[in-house]
Motif scaffolding. Sequence first.
Motif, short mmCIF file in Angstrom:
data_model
loop_
_atom_site.label_atom_id
_atom_site.label_comp_id
_atom_site.label_asym_id
_atom_site.label_seq_id
_atom_site.Cartn_x
_atom_site.Cartn_y
_atom_site.Cartn_z
N ASP A 23 0.86 -1.18 0.00
CA ASP A 23 0.00 0.00 0.00
C ASP A 23 0.90 1.23 0.00
O ASP A 23 1.52 1.53 1.02
CB ASP A 23 -0.91 0.00 1.22
N PRO A 24 1.00 1.94 -1.12
CA PRO A 24 1.92 3.09 -1.18
C PRO A 24 1.59 4.18 -0.16
O PRO A 24 2.48 4.89 0.30
CB PRO A 24 1.74 3.61 -2.61
N LYS A 25 0.33 4.26 0.24
CA LYS A 25 -0.08 5.28 1.21
C LYS A 25 0.44 4.96 2.61
O LYS A 25 0.53 5.85 3.46
CB LYS A 25 -1.59 5.42 1.23
N ALA A 26 0.75 3.67 2.84
CA ALA A 26 1.23 3.26 4.16
C ALA A 26 2.74 3.39 4.30
O ALA A 26 3.29 3.21 5.38
CB ALA A 26 0.81 1.81 4.43
N GLU A 85 8.05 10.03 -3.53
CA GLU A 85 6.72 9.59 -3.92
C GLU A 85 6.65 9.09 -5.35
O GLU A 85 5.82 8.23 -5.68
CB GLU A 85 5.71 10.73 -3.72
N GLY A 124 3.35 2.33 -6.13
CA GLY A 124 2.83 3.57 -6.68
C GLY A 124 2.64 3.49 -8.19
O GLY A 124 2.52 2.41 -8.78
N LYS A 125 2.64 4.65 -8.81
CA LYS A 125 2.36 4.75 -10.24
C LYS A 125 3.46 4.16 -11.11
O LYS A 125 3.20 3.63 -12.19
CB LYS A 125 2.15 6.22 -10.62
N VAL A 130 6.81 8.88 4.09
CA VAL A 130 7.43 9.75 3.08
C VAL A 130 8.95 9.70 3.17
O VAL A 130 9.65 9.79 2.16
CB VAL A 130 6.93 11.20 3.26
#
Length: 330
Positions: free
Chosen positions: A244-247, A255, A261-262, A250
């Motif tokens: 999960d990239p949000k987890a 990012e 991610g993308k 930073v």
Amino acid sequence: MEKTTNLAILTATVYGLLLRILHDLLSEFLGGIVSISFVMLAPLTIGFITVYLLPKEQSNRMVNAIFKPFIPCLILMCVTIALNIEGTICWIMIFPLFAFTASLGGILAFQIRKSIDKNSMEKSEKDRNTMYGSFILCLPLVIGFIEGDNTLTRKDFYIARSVTIQASPETVWKELTNINEIFPEEQKFDFSTFLGFPKHLSTTIEKMELGGRRIATYEKGLIFHETIEKFEKDNLLVLNINIDPKAIPVKVMDEHIVLGGKHVDILQDVYQLQKLSDETTRLTLSSHFYINTPFNWYAGIWSEYLMRDILQSQINFIENRTKTNRTFVK
């Protein structure tokens, strides 16, 4: 002359920094940092500005056209790293391409300046060359708005590394499935660590069964949640990797190269044990991952090298564990 040279370098650096900030602020329209408009055209314009603004005594030498653009690129790298705008790992990977493209911009400015400086040139031709120069300065933003995410192309990779271990498959399997805590003296320095990839701290398997979870914990709060897709005791372990990239904090990675991610994701790891003799086993670790960039031909070189380094460090760790028998059992 020195002041003029410094002004040319400063102008090019500030221009590059503004482009970097604009690509962040307008990422929805410009396609972000991992784009042709920034990675290819931004350094082109930086190199162009540097040479175009140099004093005549310096701009008419090809060696300056090639190497002077390196200076604002280096300054831009140091400034963005110091301000935490960009990560070291990104710059190390992209700088060779960035600097090369900046040189092309410098050579282009050299040719235009050479044409402008001819005494026989008519005013209309000078105006035309000036117009060309202005267009080049606007090129990264113009192309960025057109580009967006349209140039992103997915490319899948399958990388494998092997090691021959002087131990039985049963012993290797035991170490592989009981890693648990990794001691400081077991953490070897490798290239991926040098680039800033977090060190491996522990790996635990909640339950050895289909659908069971394997949790790999790294420094800086990076955690991989893996699901056991298939296993054959003493022979095979297949793990689906869910990121999960949000987890991911930073501070772990930029990012635009964050796992899951993308632009990059790791999908599956496979451990295979092959019995060579009663006390010899070949351990193979293969990984399926993909990248999604406009320049996979370049990003793929770094991705393959880094993944090979990471996989090799993991199987070397298992090999060392079988020698020391230092499995940490909770």
